[in-house]
Scaffold this motif. Sequence first.
Motif, mmCIF file in Angstrom:
data_model
loop_
_atom_site.group_PDB
_atom_site.id
_atom_site.type_symbol
_atom_site.label_atom_id
_atom_site.label_comp_id
_atom_site.label_asym_id
_atom_site.label_seq_id
_atom_site.Cartn_x
_atom_site.Cartn_y
_atom_site.Cartn_z
ATOM 1 N N GLU A 1 0.756 -1.100 0.263
ATOM 2 C CA GLU A 1 -0.589 0.064 -0.362
ATOM 3 C C GLU A 1 0.706 1.304 -0.266
ATOM 4 N N GLN B 1 1.678 4.282 -3.056
ATOM 5 C CA GLN B 1 1.272 5.845 -2.940
ATOM 6 C C GLN B 1 2.574 6.595 -3.486
ATOM 7 N N GLY C 1 -9.212 8.681 -1.684
ATOM 8 C CA GLY C 1 -8.074 8.185 -1.294
ATOM 9 C C GLY C 1 -6.647 8.884 -0.541
ATOM 10 N N ARG D 1 -9.104 8.512 3.011
ATOM 11 C CA ARG D 1 -9.538 7.083 3.535
ATOM 12 C C ARG D 1 -7.356 6.884 3.994
ATOM 13 N N VAL D 2 -6.575 7.153 2.986
ATOM 14 C CA VAL D 2 -5.554 6.424 2.903
ATOM 15 C C VAL D 2 -4.234 7.848 4.035
#
Length: 241
Positions: free
Chosen positions: A73, A77, A101, A104-105
């Motif tokens: 993950e 990014q 994105g 959430r991330v």
Amino acid sequence: MIRTEDIHKHFGALHVLRGITLEVTRGDVLVIIGPSGSGKSTFLRCINLLVRPDEGRVFIDGVQVNRADIRPEWVRQQVGMVFQSFNLFTHLTALENVALGPIRVKKAPRDEAETKARQLLARVGLAAKEQSYPAELSGGQQQRVAIARALAMDPKAMLFDEPTSALDPEYIREVLDVMANLAHEGMTMIVVTHEMGFASSVASRIVFMDGGIILEEGRPLDIFEHPKNERTRAFVSKILR
């Protein structure tokens, strides 16, 4: 920015990648061409670990990323990816798709993420479509939202896997224009495409792959007008007719 060393990938008995070594410096636009089944898409997926190489090493900005202690993950990014299919959330607006994105991330505040999403939609020519749902957008518009969504994560580089192959011909140019603008702004890019006009005008280098190996690489002029490898010559002669 991106370096691969001796990348191999097997799917069962099929040896798809047979030792791919490449280097892409910051700001370069590398275009990969070759026939279907040559391993181009698999190679892109190995870079951001959607597919894990069986052998070899992948480096992004000096960090080897295909290690057990590196989260995939995190890698995604660092390197954004745009696919043939748009993969947008159909129940979310263009603005919500792009802002999701970072919220959430990256745990970005919603108002901050939405402000950035508006800027990115304007950057890809879709400022007036922020409240539109994917079903209300053309294929070209959906792909531009997908590009904005990838850019929202502030990637160090972008991977494009035949981003115009699913589009009607009338929408291809608008997506290629956005990609060309990104290249001119200095984004490091690896692009798998059959759009030879884009490749010849935007690419820093072109790589020709076949059978899971790199057969030839060079400047667009070298590959398109003076290819050295016989297989490259045969391929180029067909696609440039």
